[in-house]
Design a protein around this motif. Structure first.
Motif, mmCIF file in Angstrom:
data_model
loop_
_atom_site.group_PDB
_atom_site.id
_atom_site.type_symbol
_atom_site.label_atom_id
_atom_site.label_comp_id
_atom_site.label_asym_id
_atom_site.label_seq_id
_atom_site.Cartn_x
_atom_site.Cartn_y
_atom_site.Cartn_z
ATOM 1 N N ASN A 1 0.829 -1.211 0.000
ATOM 2 C CA ASN A 1 0.000 0.000 0.000
ATOM 3 C C ASN A 1 0.863 1.261 0.000
ATOM 4 O O ASN A 1 0.362 2.355 -0.191
ATOM 5 C CB ASN A 1 -0.948 0.009 1.210
ATOM 6 C CG ASN A 1 -0.221 -0.105 2.530
ATOM 7 O OD1 ASN A 1 0.539 -1.051 2.746
ATOM 8 N ND2 ASN A 1 -0.429 0.840 3.423
ATOM 9 N N LYS A 2 2.181 1.088 0.187
ATOM 10 C CA LYS A 2 3.101 2.234 0.193
ATOM 11 C C LYS A 2 3.826 2.425 -1.146
ATOM 12 O O LYS A 2 4.726 3.262 -1.257
ATOM 13 C CB LYS A 2 4.155 2.031 1.295
ATOM 14 C CG LYS A 2 3.598 2.120 2.704
ATOM 15 C CD LYS A 2 3.247 3.570 2.995
ATOM 16 C CE LYS A 2 2.793 3.742 4.436
ATOM 17 N NZ LYS A 2 2.257 5.100 4.662
ATOM 18 N N TYR B 1 2.929 4.374 -6.769
ATOM 19 C CA TYR B 1 1.777 4.594 -7.647
ATOM 20 C C TYR B 1 0.463 4.198 -6.995
ATOM 21 O O TYR B 1 -0.555 4.039 -7.666
ATOM 22 C CB TYR B 1 1.969 3.868 -8.988
ATOM 23 C CG TYR B 1 2.421 2.421 -8.891
ATOM 24 C CD1 TYR B 1 3.766 2.100 -8.972
ATOM 25 C CD2 TYR B 1 1.501 1.396 -8.717
ATOM 26 C CE1 TYR B 1 4.192 0.781 -8.899
ATOM 27 C CE2 TYR B 1 1.919 0.075 -8.641
ATOM 28 C CZ TYR B 1 3.261 -0.217 -8.730
ATOM 29 O OH TYR B 1 3.679 -1.526 -8.644
ATOM 30 N N ASN C 1 -2.243 4.938 -3.681
ATOM 31 C CA ASN C 1 -2.596 5.875 -2.633
ATOM 32 C C ASN C 1 -3.758 5.282 -1.849
ATOM 33 O O ASN C 1 -4.901 5.391 -2.260
ATOM 34 C CB ASN C 1 -2.986 7.210 -3.292
ATOM 35 C CG ASN C 1 -3.335 8.241 -2.254
ATOM 36 O OD1 ASN C 1 -3.055 8.064 -1.070
ATOM 37 N ND2 ASN C 1 -3.967 9.325 -2.686
ATOM 38 N N THR C 2 -3.444 4.583 -0.788
ATOM 39 C CA THR C 2 -4.498 3.913 -0.028
ATOM 40 C C THR C 2 -4.270 4.085 1.463
ATOM 41 O O THR C 2 -3.209 4.511 1.892
ATOM 42 C CB THR C 2 -4.527 2.404 -0.313
ATOM 43 O OG1 THR C 2 -3.253 1.868 0.039
ATOM 44 C CG2 THR C 2 -4.856 2.087 -1.745
#
Ligand SMILES: *Cc1c(COP(=O)(O)O)cnc(C)c1O
Length: 357
Positions: A311-312, A315, A317-318
């Motif tokens: 999630n990091k 590309y 963004n969460t």
């Protein structure tokens, strides 16, 4: 130099003898006799449903997502190799992360339902380090919500769960035979599926060809070559030996590292594991970095599998995935391979001991 793994290479004359069969026929791809023989041997040895050999372990994920996820939202794990999530995005689907279990490191099945929306089409979960996900709960959720289940089983060669090959769970499982994996064909992989989806998956991996002139539908080139299959056939007779030798290495690490403040991977109950990786989790990232620096100075290169938490990725963004991010920052995979010496393990363990206690 010691790397996180060392590719098992069969005796070269055995590889050459198999290659000669391709030479004799002047036939090096398009599902020749070597690919067919390897498919047959693997199916019998692993006791699996249908399988299709492919040119790597990522294309099965992409084909499965193309067919089953239909550009929808795909629930997935943030703790895996990048191919899991990059395939989702590559196929124009949207990854929706669900955090992981703190001991098994697989997707936390109790948090999946909360992430389902009207746009969800599939679950893509990784049996990370060959440790099976909670497949029965995932199956029930999928049935209830009409979702497809795809397993990234890249690490799972030889793993069984509840007496069955782990490849038999879900709609599709994807394995990798990359040179760094337990069973290797240089580059390569396989799609495992039930009889129902075999036909669609099979056509898809060969441009959709139905004979030289007819097309069944859209496809891509996912075929394994005869050269890759020759490597697989040459490695195949050694596979049990490879797993037994890796078990010895893992057992020796566990004995010598016991009682230190280090977390080991917890293998799910009911699993016959394959000793594909030996991850250790330190109390802090600072300790990990110190251990890594000292081992690197000795030309020993463990790997930070898997970092960063997916999630990091730049590309993506969460929202935060606290457990995955915490584990990813502190986990290190120590070298495991056939032929790794106990004295080298002692050396690594001593460095670790100096830093953790
Ligand atoms: C290795 C790996 C893949 C990709 O396999 P390739 O054969 O390199 O394409 C996918 N997922 C995971 C979890 C992997 O470790």
């Amino acid at each position: 130099m010691i790397n996180v793994t060392k590719t098992f290479l069969p005796p070269q004359e055995e590889y050459n003898a198999i290659l000669k069969r391709a030479w004799d026929k002047s036939w090096i791809t398009n599902r020749g006799e070597l690919v067919l023989e390897l498919e047959d041997k693997l199916k019998n040895h692993l006791k699996t449903n249908a399988l299709i050999l492919t040119n790597n372990g990522t294309i099965p994920l992409q084909i499965a997502l193309k067919i089953f996820a239909n550009k929808g939202e795909v629930i997935t794990t943030p703790f895996s190799y990048v191919a899991t999530v990059s395939s989702i995005i590559w196929e124009n689907c949207k990854p929706v992360f669900v955090d992981i279990h703190p001991e098994y490191f697989t997707i936390d099945e109790t948090k999946i339902e909360a992430a389902i929306t009207a746009k969800t089409t599939a679950i893509l979960a990784t049996h990370v380090f060959g440790n099976p996900c909670h497949v029965s709960v995932i199956e029930n959720i999928a049935k209830k919500h009409g979702l497809k289940v795809i397993y990234d089983a890249a690490h799972c060669f030889g793993v069984s769960y509840k007496g069955e090959s782990v490849f038999n769970y879900g709609n599709v499982s994807a394995c990798s035979f990359h040179a760094t994996k337990l069973f290797q064909t240089g580059e390569g992989g396989a799609i495992f599926c039930n009889d129902e989806s075999y036909e669609t998956l099979f056509y898809s991996h060969n441009f959709g060809h139905d004979g030289p002139l007819d097309f069944h539908g859209l496809g891509i080139n996912g075929k394994m070559s005869e050269l890759q299959a020759a490597m697989g056939l040459a490695v195949f007779p050694y596979i049990d030996h490879i797993i037994i030798e890796r078990k010895k290495v893992v057992d020796y690490y566990k004995d010598t590292l016991a009682s230190l403040p280090i977390q080991f991977l917890k293998i799910r109950e009911g699993t016959t594991w394959n000793y594909s990786y030996f991850p250790v989790v330190f109390e802090s990232e600072a300790i990990l970095l110190k251990v890594l620096e000292q081992l690197n100075a000795l030309e020993i290169y463990p790997r930070r599998y898997f970092y960063p938490s997916l999630n990091k990725l730049p590309y993506i963004n969460t929202p935060e995935m606290p457990i995955s991010e915490s584990i990813a920052s502190r986990i290190l995979c120590l070298p495991v391979y056939l032929g790794l010496k106990n004295e080298d393990i002692d050396l690594m363990v001593n460095k670790i001991k100096q830093n953790v206690s």
